[in-house]
Write a protein that holds these residues in place. Structure first.
Motif, PDB file in Angstrom:
ATOM      1  N   ALA A 202      23.425  53.002  16.393  1.00  0.00           N
ATOM      2  CA  ALA A 202      24.441  53.753  15.508  1.00  0.00           C
ATOM      3  C   ALA A 202      25.623  53.818  16.530  1.00  0.00           C
ATOM      4  O   ALA A 202      26.641  53.604  15.993  1.00  0.00           O
ATOM      5  N   THR A 203      25.479  54.566  17.707  1.00  0.00           N
ATOM      6  CA  THR A 203      26.871  54.905  18.163  1.00  0.00           C
ATOM      7  C   THR A 203      26.980  54.001  19.465  1.00  0.00           C
ATOM      8  O   THR A 203      28.097  54.007  20.275  1.00  0.00           O
ATOM      9  N   HIS A 204      26.007  53.334  20.028  1.00  0.00           N
ATOM     10  CA  HIS A 204      26.077  52.472  21.059  1.00  0.00           C
ATOM     11  C   HIS A 204      26.110  53.084  22.542  1.00  0.00           C
ATOM     12  O   HIS A 204      26.621  52.729  23.726  1.00  0.00           O
ATOM     13  N   ARG A 205      25.658  54.412  22.054  1.00  0.00           N
ATOM     14  CA  ARG A 205      25.718  55.347  23.283  1.00  0.00           C
ATOM     15  C   ARG A 205      24.246  55.119  24.252  1.00  0.00           C
ATOM     16  O   ARG A 205      23.554  55.014  23.573  1.00  0.00           O
ATOM     17  N   PRO A 206      24.348  54.725  25.488  1.00  0.00           N
ATOM     18  CA  PRO A 206      23.103  54.774  26.218  1.00  0.00           C
ATOM     19  C   PRO A 206      22.073  55.834  26.103  1.00  0.00           C
ATOM     20  O   PRO A 206      22.412  57.027  26.025  1.00  0.00           O
ATOM     21  N   GLU A 207      20.770  55.246  26.129  1.00  0.00           N
ATOM     22  CA  GLU A 207      19.854  56.352  25.914  1.00  0.00           C
ATOM     23  C   GLU A 207      19.661  57.088  27.136  1.00  0.00           C
ATOM     24  O   GLU A 207      19.342  58.269  27.046  1.00  0.00           O
ATOM     25  N   HIS A 208      19.904  56.462  28.381  1.00  0.00           N
ATOM     26  CA  HIS A 208      19.611  57.149  29.603  1.00  0.00           C
ATOM     27  C   HIS A 208      21.146  57.062  30.027  1.00  0.00           C
ATOM     28  O   HIS A 208      21.715  55.912  30.185  1.00  0.00           O
ATOM     29  N   ASP A 209      21.323  58.370  30.759  1.00  0.00           N
ATOM     30  CA  ASP A 209      22.888  58.380  31.156  1.00  0.00           C
ATOM     31  C   ASP A 209      23.164  57.184  32.190  1.00  0.00           C
ATOM     32  O   ASP A 209      22.238  56.864  33.216  1.00  0.00           O
ATOM     33  N   ILE A 210      24.177  56.580  31.922  1.00  0.00           N
ATOM     34  CA  ILE A 210      25.027  55.875  32.817  1.00  0.00           C
ATOM     35  C   ILE A 210      26.096  56.378  33.513  1.00  0.00           C
ATOM     36  O   ILE A 210      27.013  56.879  32.838  1.00  0.00           O
ATOM     37  N   THR A 211      26.355  56.676  34.647  1.00  0.00           N
ATOM     38  CA  THR A 211      27.031  57.804  35.297  1.00  0.00           C
ATOM     39  C   THR A 211      27.700  56.889  36.452  1.00  0.00           C
ATOM     40  O   THR A 211      27.173  55.869  37.284  1.00  0.00           O
ATOM     41  N   VAL A 212      29.016  57.380  37.007  1.00  0.00           N
ATOM     42  CA  VAL A 212      29.651  57.037  38.294  1.00  0.00           C
ATOM     43  C   VAL A 212      29.118  57.896  39.299  1.00  0.00           C
ATOM     44  O   VAL A 212      29.248  58.996  39.137  1.00  0.00           O
ATOM     45  N   SER A 213      28.357  57.374  40.205  1.00  0.00           N
ATOM     46  CA  SER A 213      27.642  58.062  41.258  1.00  0.00           C
ATOM     47  C   SER A 213      28.666  58.409  42.256  1.00  0.00           C
ATOM     48  O   SER A 213      28.697  59.528  42.658  1.00  0.00           O
ATOM     49  N   TYR A 214      29.506  57.559  42.625  1.00  0.00           N
ATOM     50  CA  TYR A 214      30.590  57.651  43.676  1.00  0.00           C
ATOM     51  C   TYR A 214      31.596  56.757  43.529  1.00  0.00           C
ATOM     52  O   TYR A 214      31.629  55.720  42.825  1.00  0.00           O
ATOM     53  N   ILE A 215      32.848  57.127  44.195  1.00  0.00           N
ATOM     54  CA  ILE A 215      33.997  56.101  43.871  1.00  0.00           C
ATOM     55  C   ILE A 215      34.787  56.336  45.091  1.00  0.00           C
ATOM     56  O   ILE A 215      35.061  57.298  45.598  1.00  0.00           O
ATOM     57  N   VAL A 216      35.188  55.236  45.540  1.00  0.00           N
ATOM     58  CA  VAL A 216      36.067  55.228  46.853  1.00  0.00           C
ATOM     59  C   VAL A 216      37.270  54.167  46.538  1.00  0.00           C
ATOM     60  O   VAL A 216      37.285  53.230  46.058  1.00  0.00           O
ATOM     61  N   VAL A 217      38.475  54.910  46.738  1.00  0.00           N
ATOM     62  CA  VAL A 217      39.686  54.057  46.607  1.00  0.00           C
ATOM     63  C   VAL A 217      40.529  53.813  47.818  1.00  0.00           C
ATOM     64  O   VAL A 217      40.785  54.670  48.596  1.00  0.00           O
ATOM     65  N   ASP A 218      40.856  52.592  47.915  1.00  0.00           N
ATOM     66  CA  ASP A 218      41.492  51.899  49.190  1.00  0.00           C
ATOM     67  C   ASP A 218      43.037  51.661  48.788  1.00  0.00           C
ATOM     68  O   ASP A 218      43.028  50.498  48.024  1.00  0.00           O
ATOM     69  N   GLU A 219      43.859  52.424  48.900  1.00  0.00           N
ATOM     70  CA  GLU A 219      45.446  52.218  48.603  1.00  0.00           C
ATOM     71  C   GLU A 219      45.948  50.960  49.892  1.00  0.00           C
ATOM     72  O   GLU A 219      46.014  51.561  50.868  1.00  0.00           O
ATOM     73  N   LEU A 220      46.238  49.877  49.499  1.00  0.00           N
ATOM     74  CA  LEU A 220      46.783  48.827  50.374  1.00  0.00           C
ATOM     75  C   LEU A 220      48.072  49.264  50.770  1.00  0.00           C
ATOM     76  O   LEU A 220      48.853  49.416  50.246  1.00  0.00           O
ATOM     77  N   LYS A 221      48.322  49.004  52.128  1.00  0.00           N
ATOM     78  CA  LYS A 221      49.734  49.032  52.575  1.00  0.00           C
ATOM     79  C   LYS A 221      50.416  47.886  52.511  1.00  0.00           C
ATOM     80  O   LYS A 221      49.986  46.737  53.516  1.00  0.00           O
ATOM     81  N   ILE A 222      51.179  47.647  51.733  1.00  0.00           N
ATOM     82  CA  ILE A 222      52.044  46.335  51.483  1.00  0.00           C
ATOM     83  C   ILE A 222      53.309  46.497  51.720  1.00  0.00           C
ATOM     84  O   ILE A 222      54.149  47.510  51.032  1.00  0.00           O
ATOM     85  N   ALA A 223      53.885  45.797  52.554  1.00  0.00           N
ATOM     86  CA  ALA A 223      55.571  45.749  52.769  1.00  0.00           C
ATOM     87  C   ALA A 223      56.457  45.500  51.818  1.00  0.00           C
ATOM     88  O   ALA A 223      57.288  46.087  51.381  1.00  0.00           O
ATOM     89  N   ASP A 224      56.024  44.463  50.968  1.00  0.00           N
ATOM     90  CA  ASP A 224      56.976  44.041  49.973  1.00  0.00           C
ATOM     91  C   ASP A 224      56.145  43.631  48.718  1.00  0.00           C
ATOM     92  O   ASP A 224      56.003  42.333  48.573  1.00  0.00           O
ATOM     93  N   THR A 225      55.760  44.370  47.822  1.00  0.00           N
ATOM     94  CA  THR A 225      55.131  44.269  46.695  1.00  0.00           C
ATOM     95  C   THR A 225      55.901  43.176  45.786  1.00  0.00           C
ATOM     96  O   THR A 225      55.344  42.412  45.027  1.00  0.00           O
ATOM     97  N   ALA A 226      57.139  43.434  45.736  1.00  0.00           N
ATOM     98  CA  ALA A 226      57.971  42.739  44.656  1.00  0.00           C
ATOM     99  C   ALA A 226      58.007  41.052  45.269  1.00  0.00           C
ATOM    100  O   ALA A 226      57.967  40.111  44.416  1.00  0.00           O
ATOM    101  N   LYS A 227      57.717  40.779  46.605  1.00  0.00           N
ATOM    102  CA  LYS A 227      58.040  39.398  47.261  1.00  0.00           C
ATOM    103  C   LYS A 227      56.439  38.857  46.630  1.00  0.00           C
ATOM    104  O   LYS A 227      56.338  37.820  45.995  1.00  0.00           O
TER     105      LYS A 227
END
Length: 318
Positions: A202-227
């Motif tokens: 009916a709702t498409h909700r998972p019967e067993h929880d599906i969760t984000v166990s962990y998350i790691v974000v790496d922001e890249l160092k870019i000199a010229d994003t416009a280029k």
């Protein structure tokens, strides 16, 4: 009768296998080039494996495209890292708002998985306010693994929610309605396993929880994003003009594998992985053992010198 049932089941399984494109088929397809990645994200997803009958954690790596959807990317990156906010002005302390431990609340096999509610049961949230405007629909839902914003079904109703496309042909029906800001570049085969989870019809909700166990974000160092973005637009023009060499495949490259290792190292550093703790503990005990061994050696040598001195017999006559 049993033989007939077995034959019918075999035919059904074969037809399903033929109907659903294999992951190798997806890898072989050439897609339009992607914008330059401004962030790499490692996400561990915990789910109940119906075959092994236990909880597992599978990883995916997402590229975020900050040159085409900077607000969506910033919102996702900040919530990935975690943000402390004051939820009650009358109470002391703050609440950490993050994607970590959030649930995927909707799953439709071969279609989509949605999650990202950081304050479930309380209110919608984003770093730009409760709701914020669409910033354009430049990228299309033209392949599986597309990461996009989830809204209320109306324009300019974005918050923290996001979706990942599970359709082998993408989700073109969502073009012009949901802002695409990222792409799963590694671990799509893990998503194929996760999407077999049982859900409510009916709702498409998972019967067993599906969760984000962990998350790691790496922001890249870019000199010229416009280029970099301009170079991407030139590649896109060539691809649309028929130059297929400018396209990309859903295959892990050497750069992807190097980034995967970097993200895993960051995960170990940030999350205090148990294996790392054990390793540090072993190294610490080894150092103590070597120091103790050296101390015993020096003590034994000192004692031997003392005994030798005591046993010397004087030859002097006076």
């Amino acid at each position: 009768m049993l033989l007939l049932q077995a034959l019918v089941s075999f035919v059904v399984l074969c037809s399903q296998a033929l109907a659903a494109p294999a992951y190798t088929d997806i890898q072989a397809k050439v897609y339009p080039p992607d914008p330059p990645a401004t962030h790499h994200v490692l996400m561990g997803i915990k789910y109940f494996d119906e075959v092994e009958k236990k909880e597992l954690v599978s990883e995916i790596i997402i590229d975020l495209y900050g040159t085409v959807a900077p607000m969506a990317v910033e919102n996702f990156a900040v919530l990935g890292k975690g943000l402390s906010i004051m939820t009650d002005p009358q109470a002391e302390g703050t609440t950490l708002v993050t994607y970590k431990k959030t649930k995927f609340t909707k799953l439709i096999k071969d279609d989509i998985i949605e999650g990202g509610e950081v304050l479930p049961g309380m209110t919608s949230f984003s770093i730009f306010g409760f709701k914020w405007a669409d910033e354009g629909f430049f990228l299309k839902h033209d392949r599986p693994g597309r990461v996009a914003l989830v809204n209320d079904g109306e324009p300019d109703t974005n918050d923290s929610r996001f979706s990942i496309s599970l359709n082998s042909n993408g989700s073109p029906e969502r073009d012009g309605a949901n802002v695409v800001f990222g792409q799963v570049i590694f671990g799509y085969d893990n998503l194929e396993k996760i999407q077999t989870s049982k859900v409510s019809s009916a709702t498409h909700r998972p019967e067993h929880d599906i969760t984000v166990s962990y998350i790691v974000v790496d922001e890249l160092k870019i000199a010229d994003t416009a280029k970099l973005h301009q170079e991407y637009l030139e590649k896109l023009d060539k691809f649309e003009a028929g130059d297929m060499s400018q396209g990309v495949k859903m295959l892990p490259s050497m750069a992807t594998l190097k980034e995967k290792q970097k993200l895993k190292d960051m995960k170990t550093s940030q999350l205090g992985h148990p294996l790392a703790k054990v390793s540090y503990g072993i190294i610490f005990l080894l150092v103590l053992y070597l120091l103790a061994k050296k101390k015993r050696f020096l003590f034994a040598k000192s004692s031997a010198n003392s005994n030798s001195a005591a046993n010397v017999v004087s030859l002097r006559n006076d």
